[in-house]
Structure formats: C-alpha cells, structure tokens
Design a protein around this motif. Sequence first.
Motif, PDB file in Angstrom:
ATOM      1  N   GLN A  53       0.863  -1.184   0.000  1.00  0.00           N
ATOM      2  CA  GLN A  53       0.000   0.000   0.000  1.00  0.00           C
ATOM      3  C   GLN A  53       0.904   1.241   0.000  1.00  0.00           C
ATOM      4  O   GLN A  53       2.128   1.124   0.137  1.00  0.00           O
ATOM      5  CB  GLN A  53      -0.898  -0.018   1.230  1.00  0.00           C
ATOM      6  CG  GLN A  53      -1.859  -1.221   1.218  1.00  0.00           C
ATOM      7  CD  GLN A  53      -2.809  -1.189   2.397  1.00  0.00           C
ATOM      8  OE1 GLN A  53      -3.611  -0.270   2.547  1.00  0.00           O
ATOM      9  NE2 GLN A  53      -2.725  -2.211   3.243  1.00  0.00           N
ATOM     10  N   LEU A  54       0.305   2.403  -0.123  1.00  0.00           N
ATOM     11  CA  LEU A  54       1.122   3.621  -0.214  1.00  0.00           C
ATOM     12  C   LEU A  54       1.899   3.882   1.079  1.00  0.00           C
ATOM     13  O   LEU A  54       2.913   4.568   1.061  1.00  0.00           O
ATOM     14  CB  LEU A  54       0.236   4.828  -0.563  1.00  0.00           C
ATOM     15  CG  LEU A  54      -0.380   4.780  -1.970  1.00  0.00           C
ATOM     16  CD1 LEU A  54      -1.314   5.961  -2.197  1.00  0.00           C
ATOM     17  CD2 LEU A  54       0.701   4.740  -3.048  1.00  0.00           C
ATOM     18  N   ASP A  55       1.441   3.288   2.191  1.00  0.00           N
ATOM     19  CA  ASP A  55       2.196   3.444   3.449  1.00  0.00           C
ATOM     20  C   ASP A  55       3.201   2.306   3.646  1.00  0.00           C
ATOM     21  O   ASP A  55       3.844   2.199   4.693  1.00  0.00           O
ATOM     22  CB  ASP A  55       1.232   3.523   4.642  1.00  0.00           C
ATOM     23  CG  ASP A  55       0.357   2.272   4.767  1.00  0.00           C
ATOM     24  OD1 ASP A  55       0.582   1.306   3.989  1.00  0.00           O
ATOM     25  OD2 ASP A  55      -0.556   2.247   5.605  1.00  0.00           O
ATOM     26  N   GLY A  56       3.341   1.462   2.624  1.00  0.00           N
ATOM     27  CA  GLY A  56       4.351   0.400   2.673  1.00  0.00           C
ATOM     28  C   GLY A  56       3.851  -0.925   3.217  1.00  0.00           C
ATOM     29  O   GLY A  56       4.551  -1.939   3.121  1.00  0.00           O
ATOM     30  N   LYS A  57       2.640  -0.962   3.772  1.00  0.00           N
ATOM     31  CA  LYS A  57       2.123  -2.223   4.329  1.00  0.00           C
ATOM     32  C   LYS A  57       1.638  -3.130   3.190  1.00  0.00           C
ATOM     33  O   LYS A  57       0.995  -2.650   2.254  1.00  0.00           O
ATOM     34  CB  LYS A  57       0.951  -1.933   5.272  1.00  0.00           C
ATOM     35  CG  LYS A  57       1.375  -1.275   6.576  1.00  0.00           C
ATOM     36  CD  LYS A  57       0.156  -0.996   7.425  1.00  0.00           C
ATOM     37  CE  LYS A  57       0.527  -0.153   8.647  1.00  0.00           C
ATOM     38  NZ  LYS A  57      -0.634   0.468   9.283  1.00  0.00           N
ATOM     39  N   PRO A 126      -8.393   1.266   0.315  1.00  0.00           N
ATOM     40  CA  PRO A 126      -6.987   0.863   0.171  1.00  0.00           C
ATOM     41  C   PRO A 126      -6.457   1.095  -1.243  1.00  0.00           C
ATOM     42  O   PRO A 126      -7.152   0.822  -2.223  1.00  0.00           O
ATOM     43  CB  PRO A 126      -6.988  -0.625   0.509  1.00  0.00           C
ATOM     44  CG  PRO A 126      -8.385  -1.023   0.761  1.00  0.00           C
ATOM     45  CD  PRO A 126      -9.273   0.149   0.694  1.00  0.00           C
ATOM     46  N   VAL A 127      -5.246   1.603  -1.309  1.00  0.00           N
ATOM     47  CA  VAL A 127      -4.587   1.833  -2.606  1.00  0.00           C
ATOM     48  C   VAL A 127      -3.226   1.139  -2.578  1.00  0.00           C
ATOM     49  O   VAL A 127      -2.456   1.322  -1.627  1.00  0.00           O
ATOM     50  CB  VAL A 127      -4.417   3.345  -2.875  1.00  0.00           C
ATOM     51  CG1 VAL A 127      -3.583   3.573  -4.139  1.00  0.00           C
ATOM     52  CG2 VAL A 127      -5.763   4.036  -3.021  1.00  0.00           C
ATOM     53  N   VAL A 128      -2.945   0.332  -3.597  1.00  0.00           N
ATOM     54  CA  VAL A 128      -1.670  -0.392  -3.666  1.00  0.00           C
ATOM     55  C   VAL A 128      -0.885   0.056  -4.896  1.00  0.00           C
ATOM     56  O   VAL A 128      -1.468   0.598  -5.844  1.00  0.00           O
ATOM     57  CB  VAL A 128      -1.885  -1.930  -3.711  1.00  0.00           C
ATOM     58  CG1 VAL A 128      -2.514  -2.436  -2.432  1.00  0.00           C
ATOM     59  CG2 VAL A 128      -2.735  -2.327  -4.932  1.00  0.00           C
ATOM     60  N   GLU A 129       0.420  -0.183  -4.848  1.00  0.00           N
ATOM     61  CA  GLU A 129       1.286   0.215  -5.966  1.00  0.00           C
ATOM     62  C   GLU A 129       1.711  -1.013  -6.769  1.00  0.00           C
ATOM     63  O   GLU A 129       2.300  -1.935  -6.209  1.00  0.00           O
ATOM     64  CB  GLU A 129       2.555   0.882  -5.429  1.00  0.00           C
ATOM     65  CG  GLU A 129       2.359   2.288  -4.942  1.00  0.00           C
ATOM     66  CD  GLU A 129       3.700   2.877  -4.532  1.00  0.00           C
ATOM     67  OE1 GLU A 129       4.229   3.702  -5.293  1.00  0.00           O
ATOM     68  OE2 GLU A 129       4.201   2.497  -3.461  1.00  0.00           O
TER      69      GLU A 129
END
Lengths: 182, 177
Positions: A53-57, A126-129
């Motif tokens: 996710q954008l926070d690294g999780k 939730p947003v993922v990269e």
Amino acid sequence: MSPVTRRRALLLGVVAVVVSAAAVVLSVGLRRDPSAVPSPLIGRTAPDFTLNQLDGKPFTLSTLRGQIVVVNFWASWCTECHTEQSTLNQTWQRFQDSGVVVVGVNFEDTTDDAIDYVRTASVSYPVVEDSDSRTALAYGLRGVPETFVIDRTGRIVDRIIGPVDATRLTNQITSMLPAGEQ
Amino acid sequence: MTATAILPRVRAQLSLILILLALLAAGITLAVVAMRGDGANQSEAQQVQQIAAGLHCPVCKDLSVADSPAPLAQQMREQIAQKLRAGETPDQIRAQFVAAYGDSVLMSPPKRGLSAAVYVLPTIVIAAGLAVATMLVRRWVRRPELESDEDDAAPMAASDRRAVLKAVERLREEEAA
C-alpha cells in the motif's frame, strides 16, 4: 440446358455465394465497437496479488475472499481517472458496510504523485502500488482507468474499460447483495 | 507434324515444368521456415525478441511488444526474460499472455476457429490458381496439335479443285476410250 449455359450458371452461383459471404462478414464486423475488447478473464478466478500500500504495508487480494471487491486500476496522470473518482468514493462510502471493498491499483506512477492524488481526491479505500506492472499484465490491462468487479467467490464478473459508469457499477454490486442490503 | 508445330508444344511443356518447379521451391522454403520453430540455440535476448515480436503491445496501436517503447511493453519484455530464466517455454509464456488478454494479443491469429480461415483460404486460392494455370497450360499445349490438324485438312483453293476435276474427267474419258 446446354453445357455452356450450365457452366455460366454455376460460375454466377459461385460468385453470388462469395459476394453474399463477404457482405455478411462486413455487416457483422462494421457494427462491432472496435474499442470493446472482451476480457477472457470474465467468469474466471481473479489473479491474486500481494502489493504494497502507499504506506508500505502489504495487501493481499485473496484475504478479501467472501466479499465483493472492486479493483480499479488508475494513475495520477490519467485525467479520466479524475473523472470517475467521485463515483468510486461514493460507491465505497455507500457499500463498505455491506461487505464491498474498493481497491485502487496505482499503475505506472510515482509514489509521491500517488500519495498527493489520494490526499487531494479524498480517497479512503486501500490503494496499492503495482510498481512492476505485473498485476496489470495479469489482468490484461490495456490502459487506465480500468475496473474489475469480483464476486464473493473470487470470480471476475465485470470489466469496465474507461471511466466507471455509476449506474452500471451500482447495478452490478446490488445484483450480488442480499435483498435487505441493497 | 512439322518442326514449327512441335516448337510451341515443347515451349509450353517447359513453362509447365518451370511453374511446377517454382511452386515446389516455394513450398520447400515455407516448410523449412515453419519447421525452424523457436530455436533452442538462440540466446535469451534473441528468444525474448522473438516472443515479444509475436505479441501486440496492449497499450499501443499496431506495434509489437518488441517494437514498442511503452513502459508496459518494456515490462512485458522483462517478464518474458524472467519466465525464460525460470525455465518456461515460449509456448507457455505466450499462453499466459493469451489467458489475460485473449487471442488479440497475438500478432498472428491462432490456427483454430474462425481465425483458421486466414490460413486455409490462401491455400484454397493457391490450389484453385494452380488448377486454372494447369488447365491453361494444357490448352496451350494442345492448340499447336489442333492447328496442325487443321492445316492438313485445309480446304482446296477453287482453281486447284477445278484442275483436279478436269484431270479426273480426262482420266475417265481416256478409260472410256
């Protein structure tokens, strides 16, 4: 009928059949929308992914099995993605308590731009990269935005190319919800 | 039959042989190209290039993955290389892209279903053309024979006929006398 007349009639018949076949092919082909590309993934199990996710999780799609999932591929540089943002936000707000999850998959973007966009567009789902586009390729992505609707069993039931149409998405989700939760 | 009547026939037969030889050579060349396959001795880069050249870039118009500068095409090339290193065959790699994108991701249509017509129709057209060519060449071969027969049975000139009739009449008169 003389042999010459019979031969001419046969030739005419062959020409008529070939011309008719060409006319049928053209009449069917010309009516098709060239931008409507059917996805072979409809009806199949959605490709699983684990992305940050954008926070690294880390986030794994298959952990949402049993819920209805809307997977939206987007990018901060994509103007059509901005157009559909309000629809996605409203869908998330309206259905999140009914077991519906919206997941944004960021495509060909920088983390900073994605974070800026999420903040300014008030994205709360939730947003993922997808930094190496592996997930995009697994979903047969042809551009952004593209949205996939996944049912509770993990099967892809709809694919929307271009900005999401609010009515189509709502109808698709409500058709999969129990009568009381629509 | 005179030499002038034989010459066109020999020429026509020679043409037929040359046409058949050319078709045979073309067939052998096509078969060799088709049988060459993906080539086990190619380097990884060559194999990536070959697989990528057979796939449409999904975000481009009419460009292969090998030719496209698009980032997604670049990712596809990298993924192809990774899969080759993992021991997957070119056919397996292609099948995975087809599973996600459908047959439209292939630069050449598959040899099944309606797409098979693309491969079958040219064969039918070539076979029909060959049949027509053979028929025409045969007709050319036969024509000199017919023409020479016609020459043999050509009608007599009126003056010759009169001379022959006179000679016959004279003979009959001599016999009667």
